[in-house]
Design a protein around this motif. Structure first.
Motif, mmCIF file in Angstrom:
data_model
loop_
_atom_site.group_PDB
_atom_site.id
_atom_site.type_symbol
_atom_site.label_atom_id
_atom_site.label_comp_id
_atom_site.label_asym_id
_atom_site.label_seq_id
_atom_site.Cartn_x
_atom_site.Cartn_y
_atom_site.Cartn_z
ATOM 1 N N ASP A 1 -1.433 3.276 -3.733
ATOM 2 C CA ASP A 1 -0.997 2.973 -5.096
ATOM 3 C C ASP A 1 -0.283 1.633 -5.196
ATOM 4 O OD1 ASP A 1 1.223 3.633 -3.653
ATOM 5 O OD2 ASP A 1 2.132 4.905 -5.190
ATOM 6 N N ASN A 2 -0.343 0.839 -4.121
ATOM 7 C CA ASN A 2 0.334 -0.457 -4.072
ATOM 8 C C ASN A 2 1.838 -0.309 -4.309
ATOM 9 O OD1 ASN A 2 0.218 -3.232 -3.547
ATOM 10 N ND2 ASN A 2 0.065 -3.761 -5.723
ATOM 11 N N ASN A 3 2.399 0.733 -3.721
ATOM 12 C CA ASN A 3 3.845 0.916 -3.781
ATOM 13 C C ASN A 3 4.571 -0.232 -3.087
ATOM 14 O OD1 ASN A 3 6.250 2.728 -4.250
ATOM 15 N ND2 ASN A 3 6.335 2.624 -2.011
ATOM 16 N N GLY A 4 3.910 -0.801 -2.079
ATOM 17 C CA GLY A 4 4.434 -1.998 -1.433
ATOM 18 C C GLY A 4 5.026 -1.762 -0.064
ATOM 19 N N ALA A 5 5.279 -2.857 0.628
ATOM 20 C CA ALA A 5 5.944 -2.851 1.937
ATOM 21 C C ALA A 5 7.355 -3.398 1.763
ATOM 22 C CB ALA A 5 5.159 -3.706 2.928
ATOM 23 N N LEU A 6 8.278 -2.873 2.538
ATOM 24 C CA LEU A 6 9.676 -3.283 2.434
ATOM 25 C C LEU A 6 9.964 -4.433 3.403
ATOM 26 C CD1 LEU A 6 12.518 -2.650 1.247
ATOM 27 C CD2 LEU A 6 12.877 -1.181 3.245
ATOM 28 N N ASP B 1 -3.960 -7.162 0.514
ATOM 29 C CA ASP B 1 -5.231 -7.040 -0.226
ATOM 30 C C ASP B 1 -6.296 -6.400 0.649
ATOM 31 O OD1 ASP B 1 -4.031 -8.311 -2.348
ATOM 32 O OD2 ASP B 1 -5.067 -10.226 -2.079
ATOM 33 N N TYR B 2 -6.289 -6.742 1.932
ATOM 34 C CA TYR B 2 -7.273 -6.224 2.879
ATOM 35 C C TYR B 2 -6.801 -4.909 3.514
ATOM 36 C CZ TYR B 2 -9.129 -10.975 2.557
ATOM 37 O OH TYR B 2 -9.641 -12.166 2.095
ATOM 38 N N TYR B 3 -5.496 -4.775 3.677
ATOM 39 C CA TYR B 3 -4.932 -3.580 4.328
ATOM 40 C C TYR B 3 -4.148 -2.769 3.285
ATOM 41 C CZ TYR B 3 -6.217 -5.546 8.862
ATOM 42 O OH TYR B 3 -6.921 -6.041 9.935
ATOM 43 N N TYR B 4 -4.851 -2.408 2.199
ATOM 44 C CA TYR B 4 -4.177 -1.736 1.085
ATOM 45 C C TYR B 4 -3.529 -0.402 1.451
ATOM 46 C CZ TYR B 4 -8.935 0.190 0.885
ATOM 47 O OH TYR B 4 -10.150 0.757 1.212
ATOM 48 N N PRO B 5 -4.031 0.370 2.451
ATOM 49 C CA PRO B 5 -3.300 1.596 2.800
ATOM 50 C C PRO B 5 -1.871 1.319 3.285
ATOM 51 C CG PRO B 5 -5.526 1.691 3.682
ATOM 52 C CD PRO B 5 -5.302 0.283 3.203
ATOM 53 N N PHE B 6 -1.644 0.137 3.865
ATOM 54 C CA PHE B 6 -0.330 -0.196 4.403
ATOM 55 C C PHE B 6 0.686 -0.437 3.283
ATOM 56 C CE2 PHE B 6 -1.137 -1.293 9.033
ATOM 57 C CZ PHE B 6 -2.382 -0.687 9.064
ATOM 58 N N ALA B 7 0.198 -0.608 2.049
ATOM 59 C CA ALA B 7 1.086 -0.764 0.894
ATOM 60 C C ALA B 7 1.182 0.524 0.088
ATOM 61 C CB ALA B 7 0.583 -1.898 -0.005
ATOM 62 N N GLY B 8 0.620 1.605 0.621
ATOM 63 C CA GLY B 8 0.624 2.882 -0.083
ATOM 64 C C GLY B 8 1.789 3.764 0.325
ATOM 65 N N GLN B 9 1.641 5.047 0.038
ATOM 66 C CA GLN B 9 2.653 6.032 0.393
ATOM 67 C C GLN B 9 1.988 7.185 1.148
ATOM 68 O OE1 GLN B 9 5.751 6.859 -2.755
ATOM 69 N NE2 GLN B 9 4.187 5.975 -4.087
ATOM 70 N N ILE B 10 2.725 7.793 2.063
ATOM 71 C CA ILE B 10 2.246 8.990 2.749
ATOM 72 C C ILE B 10 2.764 10.190 1.961
ATOM 73 C CG2 ILE B 10 2.013 10.190 4.937
ATOM 74 C CD1 ILE B 10 1.103 7.280 5.062
ATOM 75 N N VAL B 11 1.859 10.960 1.401
ATOM 76 C CA VAL B 11 2.240 12.091 0.552
ATOM 77 C C VAL B 11 1.565 13.361 1.059
ATOM 78 C CG1 VAL B 11 2.550 10.593 -1.458
ATOM 79 C CG2 VAL B 11 0.340 11.701 -1.073
ATOM 80 N N ASN C 1 -3.830 -8.681 -4.927
ATOM 81 C CA ASN C 1 -4.951 -8.201 -5.743
ATOM 82 C C ASN C 1 -5.200 -6.731 -5.400
ATOM 83 O OD1 ASN C 1 -5.885 -10.861 -6.960
ATOM 84 N ND2 ASN C 1 -5.923 -11.343 -4.772
ATOM 85 N N PRO C 2 -4.439 -5.818 -5.999
ATOM 86 C CA PRO C 2 -4.532 -4.404 -5.639
ATOM 87 C C PRO C 2 -5.837 -3.767 -6.100
ATOM 88 C CG PRO C 2 -3.110 -4.677 -7.541
ATOM 89 C CD PRO C 2 -3.438 -6.060 -7.051
ATOM 90 N N LEU C 3 -6.099 -2.548 -5.620
ATOM 91 C CA LEU C 3 -7.264 -1.790 -6.066
ATOM 92 C C LEU C 3 -7.172 -1.531 -7.569
ATOM 93 C CD1 LEU C 3 -7.353 0.908 -3.224
ATOM 94 C CD2 LEU C 3 -8.830 -1.102 -3.426
ATOM 95 N N PRO C 4 -8.306 -1.475 -8.273
ATOM 96 C CA PRO C 4 -8.272 -1.227 -9.730
ATOM 97 C C PRO C 4 -7.572 0.088 -10.088
ATOM 98 C CG PRO C 4 -10.455 -1.922 -9.021
ATOM 99 C CD PRO C 4 -9.666 -1.679 -7.783
ATOM 100 N N GLU C 5 -7.783 1.109 -9.255
ATOM 101 C CA GLU C 5 -7.164 2.411 -9.467
ATOM 102 C C GLU C 5 -6.612 2.923 -8.139
ATOM 103 O OE1 GLU C 5 -6.795 3.934 -12.302
ATOM 104 O OE2 GLU C 5 -7.965 2.529 -13.542
ATOM 105 N N PRO C 6 -5.537 3.722 -8.175
ATOM 106 C CA PRO C 6 -5.020 4.313 -6.936
ATOM 107 C C PRO C 6 -6.079 5.137 -6.231
ATOM 108 C CG PRO C 6 -3.435 4.574 -8.716
ATOM 109 C CD PRO C 6 -4.700 4.059 -9.345
ATOM 110 N N LEU C 7 -6.009 5.163 -4.912
ATOM 111 C CA LEU C 7 -7.011 5.843 -4.089
ATOM 112 C C LEU C 7 -6.306 6.683 -3.035
ATOM 113 C CD1 LEU C 7 -10.004 6.094 -2.959
ATOM 114 C CD2 LEU C 7 -9.469 4.088 -1.577
#
Length: 457
Positions: free
Chosen positions: A106-111, A83-93, A30-36
């Protein structure tokens, strides 16, 4: 598949070969409604960006479980955890305005990587992590801030390596994430909810104690790439009995003053260390990583940051003359250790450190010793927040858990201790060492090279 089996069968001498069979990307259910975008704190910037791996070894599940089904179960519970640790599914930019890194949620995901070892787990070299882990049990793909490698062995045992980008957090943060994941895997309620506020900001105007300029330095990528490594490259794993730890604490605690186990352990290691450095050094340093969570927030707020996800670390160093350390007792050396740690074990220090970073942004910042500028230094950290017995994903707790890094250029030695998986008060100690120190520990009566027998395999 027949080719893989044939390759495995040709390796009859116990040499570890790992075959990779699949990769998948797991996103939050259940990702965030919008990227953060999450701005990194000053302490995040100071900790830098490099991969940190936690690797766990599990015995064969008591109930027969198909490897594919086990991986699918892990992926399902990971999806809920993200869902709770959404930064861990993001990207470092890189932020285009500040040129500093930030987390784009952005819910890019974990590998998730699936792999197969050609030997039973008891044949692994648990002592020499250079041989066992690099590009075998631990593989790194920089695109993903969180990646997991699940490896099965011919005996049915399993290892799981969790690799985090340090920008995501520190040991406390990773411990919270893994504990939450295991709770979700067991259908238990979460024991705590993560705080992703990254609220550690500088004061205005910023101010700091001058001694920080003697410890930390602004640097460039060229400085890091060209740092003297002081021959620090050996990655080793040890077992230490509870009786030895208790004995060291008794030796360090005299005249009614009780030293902590980590202070006593540090004192013992420091005395070993001085015999392994070039005798041209008149002084010798040792360092300690200190977590500031219990120090931040003022009086009466000791637990206000217990769920904070991010980096809240500082480095402190003790220094003494080599000849004095040689003559000093364990208790006298432990006193030096205690005083060095106490110097930064307070809120004022961490507020100053946050302000020091503010005054040196943007750019890279590190402790001078970490850049290899202060000769041979060993940094010790305590893994009290490193979960071991709690790490049950539905197929039992691990036999062993440890830290590993794939970083090759390292300016200081490291030693990290944590409770062993035996639950008897013994320790697992991972280390990155120079050859002379590794040789000294090999003949030391307290440091036992980790082996399958310690895991009762």
């Amino acid at each position: 598949m027949p080719d893989i089996l044939e390759d495995f069968e040709t390796s009859m001498q116990g040499k570890l070969i790992v075959k990779f069979s699949g990769e998948s990307v797991v996103k939050a259910m259940n990702p965030l409604p919008e990227p953060l975008s999450i701005t990194l704190s000053n302490l995040d910037l100071l900790s830098g960006r490099f991969p940190v791996t936690y690797i766990y070894f599990f015995g064969r599940p008591k109930l027969s479980v198909d490897f594919g089904a086990l991986v699918e179960s892990l992926k399902s519970s990971l999806s809920h955890t993200l869902d709770y640790y959404y930064p861990f599914a993001g990207q470092i930019v890189q932020n285009p305005k500040t040129s500093e890194p930030e987390i784009f949620c952005d819910n890019n995901g974990a590998l998730v990587i699936e792999a197969h070892a050609n030997i039973p787990m008891k044949k692994l070299d648990f002592y020499n992590l250079n041989e066992t882990c690099q590009e075998k049990l631990v593989s790194i793909q920089p695109k993903f801030p969180l990646q997991i490698q699940v490896t099965d062995y011919t005996c049915g045992s399993i290892s799981i390596a969790f690799t985090f980008d340090h920008a995501l957090g520190d040991a406390s943060s990773f411990g919270k994430f893994l504990t939450s994941w295991s709770e979700i895997a067991q259908n238990k309620p979460l024991s705590s909810l993560p705080d992703h506020s990254r609220h550690l900001r500088a004061r205005f105007p910023p101010k700091y104690h001058p001694f920080l300029d003697h410890t930390f330095i602004k640097c460039t990528m060229e400085d890091i790439q060209n740092m003297p490594t002081n021959h620090i490259s050996l990655k080793r794993l040890y077992h230490i009995n509870a009786s030895s730890i208790n004995m060291l604490q008794r030796l360090a605690s005299v005249n009614g003053t009780k030293r902590t186990k980590i202070e006593a352990f540090s004192a013992y290691v420091w005395k070993i260390m001085i015999g392994t450095i070039d005798q041209s050094y008149e002084k010798c340093k040792m360092g300690w990583l200190v977590d500031g969570r219990k120090r931040m927030g003022g009086r009466g707020s000791r637990n206000c940051m217990s769920t904070y996800i991010g980096n809240v670390l500082s480095l402190t160093f003790g220094e003494a003359r080599v000849h004095e350390l040689k003559e000093a007792s364990i208790s006298e050396t432990a006193k030096i250790v205690h005083e060095a740690i106490s110097k930064v074990n307070n809120e004022a220090h961490f507020l100053d450190l946050i302000d020091w970073v503010e005054c040196h942004r943007p750019g890279l910042m590190l402790a001078k010793a970490v850049l290899g500028q202060e000769g041979p230094v060993l940094v010790v950290s305590s893994g009290r927040r490193f979960p071991v017995s709690e790490m049950d994903f539905g197929f039992g707790s691990p036999l062993l858990g440890t830290v590993y890094t794939s970083v090759e250029r390292i300016g200081v030695g490291y030693m990290n201790q944590r409770q062993s998986g035996r639950g008897d008060g013994s320790w697992t100690v991972s280390a990155i060492l120079w050859p002379e120190l590794a040789a000294a520990l090999e003949v030391d009566p307290i440091f036992q090279p980790m082996s399958a027998s310690h895991l009762q395999l």
